[in-house]
Design an enzyme around this catalytic site. Structure first.
Site, PDB file in Angstrom:
ATOM      1  N   TYR A 142       0.823  -1.211   0.000  1.00 55.78           N
ATOM      2  CA  TYR A 142       0.000   0.000   0.000  1.00 55.78           C
ATOM      3  C   TYR A 142       0.863   1.269   0.000  1.00 55.78           C
ATOM      4  CZ  TYR A 142      -4.647  -1.994   0.983  1.00 55.78           C
ATOM      5  OH  TYR A 142      -5.855  -2.641   0.915  1.00 55.78           O
ATOM      6  N   LYS A 190       3.608 -15.240   2.718  1.00 56.15           N
ATOM      7  CA  LYS A 190       3.794 -15.967   1.467  1.00 56.15           C
ATOM      8  C   LYS A 190       5.299 -16.155   1.301  1.00 56.15           C
ATOM      9  CE  LYS A 190       2.211 -17.680  -2.471  1.00 56.15           C
ATOM     10  NZ  LYS A 190       1.362 -18.889  -2.542  1.00 56.15           N
ATOM     11  N   ASP A 246      -6.195  -7.106   4.531  1.00 59.41           N
ATOM     12  CA  ASP A 246      -7.353  -6.469   3.895  1.00 59.41           C
ATOM     13  C   ASP A 246      -8.239  -7.541   3.265  1.00 59.41           C
ATOM     14  OD1 ASP A 246      -8.963  -4.385   2.790  1.00 59.41           O
ATOM     15  OD2 ASP A 246      -7.980  -4.739   0.859  1.00 59.41           O
ATOM     16  N   ASP A 250     -12.160  -9.274   4.702  1.00 53.54           N
ATOM     17  CA  ASP A 250     -13.420  -9.252   3.939  1.00 53.54           C
ATOM     18  C   ASP A 250     -13.950 -10.680   3.845  1.00 53.54           C
ATOM     19  OD1 ASP A 250     -13.304  -6.505   3.373  1.00 53.54           O
ATOM     20  OD2 ASP A 250     -14.027  -6.813   1.322  1.00 53.54           O
TER      21      ASP A 250
HETATM   22  C1  IPM Z   1     -10.294  -1.211   4.406  1.00 51.98           C
HETATM   23  C2  IPM Z   1     -10.548  -0.633   3.046  1.00 51.98           C
HETATM   24  C3  IPM Z   1      -9.386   0.274   2.654  1.00 51.98           C
HETATM   25  C4  IPM Z   1      -8.134  -0.578   2.638  1.00 51.98           C
HETATM   26  C5  IPM Z   1      -9.563   1.028   1.325  1.00 51.98           C
HETATM   27  C6  IPM Z   1     -10.820   1.839   1.306  1.00 51.98           C
HETATM   28  C7  IPM Z   1      -8.364   1.871   0.998  1.00 51.98           C
HETATM   29  O1  IPM Z   1     -10.762  -1.634   2.112  1.00 51.98           O
HETATM   30  O2  IPM Z   1     -10.166  -0.431   5.365  1.00 51.98           O
HETATM   31  O3  IPM Z   1     -10.223  -2.425   4.531  1.00 51.98           O
HETATM   32  O4  IPM Z   1      -7.845  -1.237   1.626  1.00 51.98           O
HETATM   33  O5  IPM Z   1      -7.424  -0.584   3.633  1.00 51.98           O
HETATM   34 MN    MN Z   2     -10.829  -3.640   2.927  1.00 48.28          MN
END
Ligand code: IPM
Ligand code: MN
Length: 356
Positions: A142, A190, A246, A250
Site C-alpha cells: 500500500y 507468502k 485487507d 473481507d
Molecule cells: C479497508 C478498506 C481500505 C483498505 C480502502 C478503502 C483503501 O478496504 O479499510 O479495509 O484497503 O485498507
Molecule cells: Mn478492505
C-alpha cells in the site's frame, strides 16, 4: 474529564452510519455520566470536492488533538471508474493511517447467535468461531515506493516493502494479544515466494523464544484463505501484512454473517481510529438502509480501547445482540422478514441503552 472525539463521517453511507454510532455513544454518555465533545471534519471524496484534499491539514490537526477518531467510510464510484484521477478518496484514509502512525488494525471476527444461519457457511463451522485478525496497516504494498507507470504507460509497478522494525512491532502485538486470549498465534505470509514474507518469518522466529507459552504456526496466505472458511475455529490470533489482512478480513466477514457487522480499531503512535471494515456502499448512500452495527461496534471498541471503559463497551455489544435477537435489523440481515432502516436500528439501540 472531557474526552475529545473527532468524527470523520466521510463518503457514501458514512454519515448515516456514524450518526447511529453517535446516538449510541450519547446514550452511553448520559447513562454513565461521561462528558464527550464531538468535532466533525472532512475526509475522502467529500473533502476532495470541498477543499481538494482527501485528508486536509485541518482534519489531521483535529485528529492529533483528539482522544479518539470515529470514522465512517471512504470511496466514491466517480473515482473508482476513473483510473486516471489525480487525487483519490482512498489516499485520504491511507494518509490518515500513515500520519497518525496507525500500524496495527485490530479486526475481531466472531459470530452472533441470531445471525449464525445468515452465514453462507455451515452452522457447525461458524458457531463459536472467535478470533482476532491483526492487520499491519502502514507498510507493505500500500505504501511501498516506487509505485507508478513507465513513460510509455505500458508497464505499471507497486513495491512491497517492510523493515524488520515494522514487522517486529506488529508481530510482538500479535504475541501479546495471543497471551491474553487462547495463546495461539498464526502468522500469515507468502514466504515461499516473497522476500518481505521471508523477513516476516525470520523476524517472528527471532521473537518466538520470548513467548514460550504461545503456540505459533506459520501459514501461507493462500492456505489461510482456505482454512478461514473450512475451519475458522482453529484461529485465535492471526497477524499478517497490510494487503493480506485487507483481503482475509473481507473473507472473514462471511463468518459473522454480514460485512455490516465487523468493526475495527486502528492503533499505533498517535490517536486511535475506530472504523467499520466495510466501505462506503455508494448504492445505499442516503437511502437509510445500511447496517450501522459495524460502526456502532467500532464505537464499542473506542470505549474499550481508547478510554478503558469496559462496561460501556459491553453494554453496546449487549444492545447489538438484543437488537439482532429482536429482529431489529437492516435489510442485509433481515432474511426476508421486516427490514428496519438505519436510523430505526440506531434509535432502538440508543433506547435499549437508555432504558436498561
Ligand atoms: C479497508 C478498506 C481500505 C483498505 C480502502 C478503502 C483503501 O478496504 O479499510 O479495509 O484497503 O485498507
Ligand atoms: Mn478492505
Amino acid at each position: 474529564m472531557t474526552y475529545k472525539i473527532a468524527v470523520l463521517a466521510g463518503d457514501g453511507i458514512g454519515p448515516e452510519i456514524v450518526e447511529q454510532a453517535r446516538k449510541v455513544s450519547d446514550a452511553i454518555t448520559k447513562k454513565f455520566g461521561h462528558d464527550f465533545e464531538y468535532t466533525e471534519a472532512l475526509v475522502g471524496a467529500t473533502a476532495i470536492d470541498q477543499v481538494g484534499d482527501p485528508y486536509p491539514a485541518d482534519t489531521h490537526e483535529l485528529c492529533m488533538k483528539s482522544d479518539a477518531v470515529l470514522f465512517g467510510a471512504i470511496g466514491d464510484p466517480k473515482f473508482d471508474n476513473n483510473p486516471s484521477a489525480k487525487v483519490r478518496p482512498e489516499q485520504g484514509l491511507l494518509a490518515m493511517r500513515k500520519k497518525l502512525g496507525l500500524y496495527a488494525n485490530l479486526r475481531p471476527v466472531n459470530t452472533f447467535k441470531s445471525l449464525i444461519h445468515k452465514s453462507p457457511l455451515k452452522t457447525e463451522l461458524v458457531d463459536g468461531a472467535d478470533f482476532m485478525c491483526i492487520r499491519e496497516l502502514t507498510g507493505g504494498i500500500y505504501f511501498g515506493r516506487p509505485q507508478g507507470r513507465s513513460e510509455d504507460g505500458q508497464t505499471a509497478y507497486d513495491s512491497c516493502v517492510y523493515t524488520a522494525e515494522e514487522i517486529e512491532r506488529i508481530v510482538r502485538l500479535g504475541f501479546e494479544y495471543a497471551g491474553k486470549r487462547r495463546k495461539k498465534l498464526t502468522i500469515v505470509d507468502k514466504a515461499n515466494v516473497l522476500a518481505t514474507s521471508r523477513l516476516w518469518r525470520e523476524t517472528a522466529q527471532k521473537i518466538e523464544p520470548e513467548f514460550p507459552e504461545i503456540e505459533v504456526e506459520y501459514m501461507f496466505v493462500d492456505n489461510a484463505a482456505m482454512q478461514l472458511i473450512t475451519w475458522p475455529k482453529r484461529f485465535d490470533v492471526m497477524v499478517t501484512e497490510n494487503m493480506f489482512g485487507d483481503i482475509l478480513t473481507d473473507e472473514a466477514s462471511v463468518i459473522s454473517g454480514s460485512m455490516g457487522m465487523l468493526p475495527s480499531a486502528s492503533i499505533g503512535v498517535h490517536t486511535s481510529v475506530f472504523e467499520p471494515i466495510h466501505g462506503s456502499y455508494p448504492q445505499a448512500a442516503g437511502k437509510n438502509i445500511a447496517n450501522p452495527c459495524a460502526t456502532v461496534l467500532s464505537a464499542a471498541m473506542m470505549f474499550e480501547y481508547a478510554f478503558g471503559m469496559m462496561k460501556e463497551g459491553a453494554l453496546i455489544r449487549e444492545a447489538v445482540d438484543k437488537a439482532l435477537e429482536a429482529g431489529v435489523v437492516t435489510e442485509d440481515i433481515a432474511d426476508g422478514k421486516k427490514a428496519y432502516s438505519t436510523s430505526e436500528v440506531g434509535d432502538w439501540l440508543a433506547n435499549y441503552i437508555t432504558n436498561i
